[in-house]
Design a protein around this motif. Structure first.
Motif, mmCIF file in Angstrom:
data_model
loop_
_atom_site.group_PDB
_atom_site.id
_atom_site.type_symbol
_atom_site.label_atom_id
_atom_site.label_comp_id
_atom_site.label_asym_id
_atom_site.label_seq_id
_atom_site.Cartn_x
_atom_site.Cartn_y
_atom_site.Cartn_z
ATOM 1 N N GLY A 108 0.818 -1.212 0.000
ATOM 2 C CA GLY A 108 0.000 0.000 0.000
ATOM 3 C C GLY A 108 0.847 1.256 0.000
ATOM 4 O O GLY A 108 0.557 2.221 -0.722
ATOM 5 N N ILE A 127 -7.251 4.899 -3.086
ATOM 6 C CA ILE A 127 -6.523 3.665 -2.789
ATOM 7 C C ILE A 127 -6.870 3.212 -1.378
ATOM 8 O O ILE A 127 -6.626 3.931 -0.409
ATOM 9 C CB ILE A 127 -5.000 3.891 -2.921
ATOM 10 N N LYS A 128 -7.456 2.046 -1.275
ATOM 11 C CA LYS A 128 -7.813 1.528 0.044
ATOM 12 C C LYS A 128 -7.778 0.004 0.024
ATOM 13 O O LYS A 128 -7.844 -0.627 -1.036
ATOM 14 C CB LYS A 128 -9.200 2.022 0.464
ATOM 15 N N ILE A 129 -7.696 -0.571 1.188
ATOM 16 C CA ILE A 129 -7.616 -2.020 1.306
ATOM 17 C C ILE A 129 -9.004 -2.629 1.346
ATOM 18 O O ILE A 129 -9.939 -2.038 1.908
ATOM 19 C CB ILE A 129 -6.819 -2.425 2.577
ATOM 20 N N LEU A 245 -2.611 -0.108 6.874
ATOM 21 C CA LEU A 245 -3.741 -0.525 6.032
ATOM 22 C C LEU A 245 -4.891 0.468 6.067
ATOM 23 O O LEU A 245 -5.884 0.302 5.359
ATOM 24 C CB LEU A 245 -4.244 -1.905 6.477
#
Length: 528
Positions: A108, A127-129, A245
């Protein structure tokens, strides 16, 4: 030929020469099921209680030398109800899933940094988990390892008993199977390799509402805002990857972070985490955890210095307040094993307990590093001593390890504090340096906490007592130097080693400034 094969051959020849055919056939059949020794007849040469890394390594090595082996393994669900398959803590809820989560966090960060290298990526805010996808990928890998482990035991003809084992007497083990039935077996030798499980503090709400490292890697929902209680390596690693995260992380530190590690390095690790957004409350202990109507958890804690109490609301509370050995369920008194400490651990300096044929390996041992490679190596060496007359014992000194925090910390040998305590301040020389990883040039990343040091004897030839490194890929860096430490590395040899440029590992070969000198340990350039 192993001792087992020789014993079986001798008895086989005696039986074959018998003048009574029926007895001869019956005896040959029984011989295939049981091993005869001078102590009597047993089902197995070796029974291993615990199917983790150390126990499995011991079992497999014993089979390689002709022993007949059984492995008993059973996972009691966590308070949350989490359970897993064969392979122990490392495979299921330890090293492997932890490293995969850590890798996810590093990826990430790399995505965000890729823009500086010219990569066109989506806006950082997009942008992310996906927590579900991450945990599914991690669990799929773990299940594949569980399966391979079971197949390996079958191929090696090691009997796997999915049951909770306990002693009936010194040579007899009773396994309680999943359906509640009992299976009894006897063994000439027994190895205890049950490891440990997370400890929960005795406070309201801990067991009812909190999770531990047993649960985090398969958690069915995103953890959200998380409170981590405890600042050992498990607590810091979990807080580190959760924060990276995108989940807010707060850590309660009871005494010092990374107790047992070099404290200067521990402070650098926590400083880096704080700069990345992890919150720390020092000298604090938990008081209670209460579940609110919203489903969130209200945690209360107290500062042990000031007495001040604080509280906050979290989505998840993760307990990382240490581990306890799983020895209570073994009924050790029935076997005569008395070398058990208050913590439930077994005191056995050479893995042998006070009962000659009962041994212990791995995290269940008192005063030994709680590390998978240590358990594996000790288990193999023990099997060789038992079944191949090998003389070698486990050397527990100078064992390397790494803490997989956002900026990793790798070390081998003595901490600075331990070296001074052992030899005295005047007898210890510490070489140190800050450095600039090439990876941190583009983009310009924080390098304030990139630091390393060598702890050495002051007197020539200045044997190195410990190496400590905080920075990228610390585990890869420290592994090779661990072999050098084992071989008696000196500072002269280290300084005369040509480094690989540009790497972070080469920084050890460039150490030349001592703390005693008072000189600036910061580099003038990347090639200075």
């Amino acid at each position: 030929m192993s001792y087992v094969n020789m014993t079986m051959l001798s008895n086989f020849l005696k039986i074959s020469n018998s003048n009574r055919p029926l007895q001869r056939i019956e005896s040959i059949f029984l011989l295939t099921r049981r091993t005869f020794s001078s102590h009597g007849t047993f089902d197995y040469d070796l029974a291993v209680i615990g199917g983790g890394s150390g126990g499995l390594a011991c079992a497999k090595e014993a089979v390689n030398h002709g022993a007949k082996v059984a492995v008993l393994d059973y996972v009691t669900p966590s308070p949350l109800g989490t359970k897993w398959g064969l392979g122990g803590t490392c495979v299921n809820v330890g090293c492997i899933p932890k490293k995969l989560m850590h890798q996810a966090a590093l990826l990430g960060e790399s995505i965000h940094e890729a823009v500086s290298y010219g990569w066109e990526v989506p806006s950082p805010k997009d942008i992310k988990i996906n927590w579900t996808s991450l945990t599914e990928a991690v669990q799929n890998h773990i299940k594949s390892v569980n399966w391979v482990t079971r197949v390996d035991l079958r191929d090696k003809k090691i009997e796997y008993i999915n049951g909770l084992g306990e002693f009936k007497d010194a040579h007899t083990i009773v396994a309680t199977l999943k359906n509640g039935s009992k299976k009894e077996l006897t063994a000439k030798n027994v190895v205890i390799a049950v490891g440990g499980r997370p400890h929960y503090p005795d406070i309201p709400g801990a067991l009812e509402y909190c999770i531990s490292s047993d649960d985090i890697f398969s958690l069915s929902y995103p953890p959200g805002k998380t409170l981590v209680v405890g600042a050992g390596y498990i607590g810091l690693e979990c807080a580190g990857f959760l924060n990276s995260l995108g989940y807010s992380a707060t850590v309660l530190v009871r005494s010092v972070p990374l107790r047992g590690f070099d404290q200067q390095m521990a402070q650098l690790v926590t400083a880096e985490m704080e700069e990345r957004g992890v919150r720390f409350h020092h000298k604090c202990v938990p008081l209670s955890v209460e579940k609110l109507e919203s489903g969130q958890l209200k945690a209360r804690w107290q500062n042990t210095d000031t007495g001040e109490q604080s509280e906050d609301v979290f989505d998840t509370v993760l307990m990382a307040t240490g581990r306890y050995a799983l020895t209570k369920a073994l009924n050790l008194p029935a076997a005569g094993v008395t070398v058990v400490t208050e913590s439930g651990k077994i005191s056995a300096p050479t893995e042998q307990t006070n009962v000659g044929h009962i041994f212990a390996v791995g995290d269940v041992l008192e005063g030994r590093p709680e590390l998978t490679p240590v358990a594996i190596h000790a288990g193999r060496l023990l099997a060789r001593r038992l079944f191949a007359a090998a003389p070698h014992h486990m050397d527990y000194d100078n064992v390397a390890t790494t803490v997989f925090t956002p900026l990793e910390y790798g070390c081998v040998g003595l901490s600075e504090e331990a070296a001074v305590a052992r030899l005295g301040e005047d007898a210890v020389e510490v070489y140190h340096a800050y450095y600039k990883p090439t990876e941190f040039f583009i983009p310009q990343r924080n390098i304030r906490n990139c630091y390393l040091k060598a702890v050495a004897e002051r007197a020539p030839p200045q044997q190195v007592l410990g190496l400590h490194f905080v920075g990228p890929v610390a585990g890869e860096v420290i592994q090779g130097f661990a072999a050098a430490i084992k071989c008696g590395l000196t500072m002269e040899q280290l300084m005369n080693t040509v480094g690989i440029h540009p790497t972070v590992a080469e920084e050890f070969t460039r150490l030349n400034i001592t703390k005693r000198s008072g000189k600036d340990p910061n580099p003038a350039s990347c090639c200075s």
